[in-house]
Scaffold this active site. Sequence first.
Site, short mmCIF file in Angstrom:
data_model
loop_
_atom_site.label_atom_id
_atom_site.label_comp_id
_atom_site.label_asym_id
_atom_site.label_seq_id
_atom_site.Cartn_x
_atom_site.Cartn_y
_atom_site.Cartn_z
N LYS A 143 50.93 45.75 39.77
CA LYS A 143 49.74 44.90 39.67
C LYS A 143 49.35 44.77 38.20
O LYS A 143 49.20 45.78 37.50
CB LYS A 143 48.62 45.59 40.46
CG LYS A 143 47.75 44.66 41.26
CD LYS A 143 46.89 45.46 42.20
CE LYS A 143 45.74 44.65 42.71
NZ LYS A 143 44.84 45.45 43.54
O1 G3P Z 1 42.08 45.49 45.09
C1 G3P Z 1 41.33 44.48 44.54
C2 G3P Z 1 40.15 44.01 45.36
O2 G3P Z 1 40.46 43.91 46.70
C3 G3P Z 1 38.87 44.70 45.05
O3 G3P Z 1 37.85 44.46 45.98
O4 G3P Z 1 35.64 44.93 46.96
O5 G3P Z 1 36.20 45.86 44.70
O6 G3P Z 1 35.77 43.44 45.00
P1 G3P Z 1 36.29 44.67 45.63
#
Ligand code: G3P
Length: 217
Positions: free
Chosen positions: A83
């Site tokens: 990533k």
């Molecule tokens: O892994 C990246 C993403 O899914 C993060 O989510 O909830 O931290 O905005 P969030």
Amino acid sequence: MEIFLDTGNTDEIRQAVDWGLLDGVTTNPTLVAKTGRPFLEVAKEILKLVDGPVSLETVSLDAEGILKEARMLAELGDNVVVKVPMTPEGMKAVCSLSSEGIATNVTLVFSPAQALIAAKASASYVSPFVGRLDDISSDGMELISKIKQIYKNYMFETKILVASVRHPMHVVQAALIGADVCTMPFDVLKKLFQHPLTDKGIDLFLKDWQKVPDRPF
Ligand code: G3P
């Protein structure tokens, strides 16, 4: 649409694998920090549990540093997806990784233009963050539709991985648009099973079953 868990928690991953529902896992530094465990220990345990793609994130900001970390991560398993954040240096690294045959996931994508760049860098996956866009009164799912259209126009092979998912409707909308993957927290995955009429229906069937004479079970 493939279902990925967005977590560093191996108990959650074990449960989803047990349900036979898990196609892959995505992690990020925040999710790994939440576990309180050493990064390599967590990464290796996830890779042992999951057959499908597992995204592990780089933290360097320069292409050289990203490439060094990416090659180290790729050594951990055939199913590692590296990533990389959406920056010019990140995309320079993604171009090199693509030519080396290392799978990549371009993260922190918030606009159609960024998704176009990720596809041109031959990323394996692009991760648009729908929840964080909704949080600032922007329409996260509209971004997914636009990326879908752009990728269709030019037959890009980069897979759309819907990230920053907050609730089941994000998952349903991602499926309606035709996203390739939706990664979600464990609590959202559990909610996908639920409907009050299902619970009510089970209660009624079990009650009525008791009235059936000579039950074999
Ligand atoms: O892994 C990246 C993403 O899914 C993060 O989510 O909830 O931290 O905005 P969030």
